[in-house]
Motif scaffolding. Structure first.
Motif, PDB file in Angstrom:
ATOM      1  N   PRO A  57      -6.574   4.757   5.092  1.00  0.00           N
ATOM      2  CA  PRO A  57      -5.163   4.407   4.935  1.00  0.00           C
ATOM      3  C   PRO A  57      -4.595   4.550   3.387  1.00  0.00           C
ATOM      4  CG  PRO A  57      -6.469   2.585   5.694  1.00  0.00           C
ATOM      5  CD  PRO A  57      -7.429   3.491   5.379  1.00  0.00           C
ATOM      6  N   ILE A  58      -3.220   4.785   3.394  1.00  0.00           N
ATOM      7  CA  ILE A  58      -2.775   4.924   2.113  1.00  0.00           C
ATOM      8  C   ILE A  58      -2.407   3.534   1.350  1.00  0.00           C
ATOM      9  CG2 ILE A  58      -0.648   5.972   1.103  1.00  0.00           C
ATOM     10  CD1 ILE A  58      -0.582   8.211   3.174  1.00  0.00           C
ATOM     11  N   SER A  59      -2.708   3.294   0.545  1.00  0.00           N
ATOM     12  CA  SER A  59      -2.732   1.890  -0.189  1.00  0.00           C
ATOM     13  C   SER A  59      -3.052   2.059  -1.653  1.00  0.00           C
ATOM     14  CB  SER A  59      -3.541   0.956   0.555  1.00  0.00           C
ATOM     15  OG  SER A  59      -4.835   1.138   0.241  1.00  0.00           O
ATOM     16  N   ILE A  60      -2.321   1.135  -2.344  1.00  0.00           N
ATOM     17  CA  ILE A  60      -2.764   0.907  -3.840  1.00  0.00           C
ATOM     18  C   ILE A  60      -4.187   0.500  -3.905  1.00  0.00           C
ATOM     19  CG2 ILE A  60      -2.616  -0.688  -5.831  1.00  0.00           C
ATOM     20  CD1 ILE A  60       0.501  -0.803  -5.157  1.00  0.00           C
ATOM     21  N   GLU A  61      -4.762  -0.247  -2.894  1.00  0.00           N
ATOM     22  CA  GLU A  61      -6.142  -0.563  -2.891  1.00  0.00           C
ATOM     23  C   GLU A  61      -7.163   0.612  -2.713  1.00  0.00           C
ATOM     24  OE1 GLU A  61      -8.482  -3.686  -3.421  1.00  0.00           O
ATOM     25  OE2 GLU A  61      -6.371  -4.158  -3.404  1.00  0.00           O
ATOM     26  N   ASN A  62      -6.744   1.527  -2.037  1.00  0.00           N
ATOM     27  CA  ASN A  62      -7.498   2.777  -1.932  1.00  0.00           C
ATOM     28  C   ASN A  62      -7.258   3.815  -2.986  1.00  0.00           C
ATOM     29  OD1 ASN A  62      -8.845   1.865   0.307  1.00  0.00           O
ATOM     30  ND2 ASN A  62      -7.507   2.525   1.778  1.00  0.00           N
ATOM     31  N   GLY A  63      -6.264   3.544  -3.780  1.00  0.00           N
ATOM     32  CA  GLY A  63      -6.002   4.277  -4.984  1.00  0.00           C
ATOM     33  C   GLY A  63      -5.424   5.877  -4.518  1.00  0.00           C
ATOM     34  N   ASN A  64      -4.796   5.803  -3.470  1.00  0.00           N
ATOM     35  CA  ASN A  64      -4.284   7.339  -2.857  1.00  0.00           C
ATOM     36  C   ASN A  64      -2.759   7.349  -2.596  1.00  0.00           C
ATOM     37  OD1 ASN A  64      -4.422   5.444  -0.748  1.00  0.00           O
ATOM     38  ND2 ASN A  64      -5.661   6.979   0.548  1.00  0.00           N
ATOM     39  N   VAL A  65      -2.102   6.316  -3.184  1.00  0.00           N
ATOM     40  CA  VAL A  65      -0.748   6.355  -3.037  1.00  0.00           C
ATOM     41  C   VAL A  65      -0.345   7.482  -3.890  1.00  0.00           C
ATOM     42  CG1 VAL A  65       1.415   5.193  -3.802  1.00  0.00           C
ATOM     43  CG2 VAL A  65      -0.433   3.785  -2.961  1.00  0.00           C
ATOM     44  N   GLN A  66       0.818   8.232  -3.340  1.00  0.00           N
ATOM     45  CA  GLN A  66       1.454   9.556  -3.640  1.00  0.00           C
ATOM     46  C   GLN A  66       2.827   9.098  -4.723  1.00  0.00           C
ATOM     47  OE1 GLN A  66       0.181  12.809  -3.389  1.00  0.00           O
ATOM     48  NE2 GLN A  66      -1.555  11.320  -2.868  1.00  0.00           N
ATOM     49  N   TYR A  67       3.581   8.056  -4.148  1.00  0.00           N
ATOM     50  CA  TYR A  67       4.779   7.771  -4.817  1.00  0.00           C
ATOM     51  C   TYR A  67       4.940   6.307  -4.925  1.00  0.00           C
ATOM     52  CZ  TYR A  67       6.140  12.602  -3.704  1.00  0.00           C
ATOM     53  OH  TYR A  67       6.166  13.871  -3.411  1.00  0.00           O
ATOM     54  N   MET A  68       5.521   5.932  -6.234  1.00  0.00           N
ATOM     55  CA  MET A  68       5.931   4.534  -5.851  1.00  0.00           C
ATOM     56  C   MET A  68       7.089   4.405  -6.783  1.00  0.00           C
ATOM     57  SD  MET A  68       3.387   2.762  -8.924  1.00  0.00           S
ATOM     58  CE  MET A  68       2.230   2.460  -7.676  1.00  0.00           C
ATOM     59  N   GLY A  69       8.097   3.264  -7.373  1.00  0.00           N
ATOM     60  CA  GLY A  69       9.127   3.490  -7.960  1.00  0.00           C
ATOM     61  C   GLY A  69       9.965   2.149  -7.760  1.00  0.00           C
ATOM     62  N   LEU A  70      11.325   2.454  -8.067  1.00  0.00           N
ATOM     63  CA  LEU A  70      12.036   1.359  -8.276  1.00  0.00           C
ATOM     64  C   LEU A  70      13.214   1.785  -7.008  1.00  0.00           C
ATOM     65  CD1 LEU A  70      12.497   0.366 -11.717  1.00  0.00           C
ATOM     66  CD2 LEU A  70      11.310  -0.804 -10.097  1.00  0.00           C
TER      67      LEU A  70
END
Length: 147
Positions: A57-70
């Motif tokens: 699964p895509i998550s911060i926990e798995n370190g595989n997030v592609q995009y984040m922001g505000l």
């Protein structure tokens, strides 16, 4: 340093709040013109990397997030003689393998940084100022079309 849970958490917990604070200060003259105002952190848990394992699964926990922001929400512009309108705008962090890019969209890059590389005060101020200028330009264009 490569993209991993710790690198992503640093951006999410340290860099985004610092930028949000600066952006909020830059928009203090604008926000009272709207009924509601929101500025929040966001994480895209839908976009998979091309080399990603389909089972993870895509998550911060798995370190595989592609995009984040505000994400900025300005709702219900109020001014006599102008129909109310809303403005939403994103500031994206596109997370690559060893670097990340910051800009107002997936294909517009204002800044590229290595994971673990500290932000300078001037970089924070510049990104916040450029993004707020885009927000104000969008409001101005909307008003010009409506009047």
């Amino acid at each position: 340093m490569t993209r991993d849970k710790d690198a992503i958490l640093h951006l999410y917990n340290k860099i985004l709040p610092t930028l949000a604070t600066r952006i909020h200060l830059n928009l203090t003259d604008i926000t009272p013109l709207f009924n509601d105002f929101g500025l929040e952190k966001m994480v895209d848990i839908w976009t998979k990397a091309s080399d990603a394992d389909d089972d993870t699964p895509i998550s911060i926990e798995n370190g595989n997030v592609q995009y984040m922001g505000l994400k900025l929400r300005l709702e219900g512009f109020q001014r006599a003689g102008v129909p109310p309108f809303d403005v939403t705008k994103d500031l994206l962090f596109k997370l690559g393998h060893t670097t990340y890019e910051v800009g107002p969209g997936k294909n517009i890059v204002w800044l590229e940084k290595l994971y673990g590389e500290a932000w300078t005060e001037s970089e924070t101020a510049d990104i916040a100022q450029r993004w707020c200028k885009d927000v104000i330009d969008e409001i101005t264009q909307r008003l010009e079309r409506l009047t």
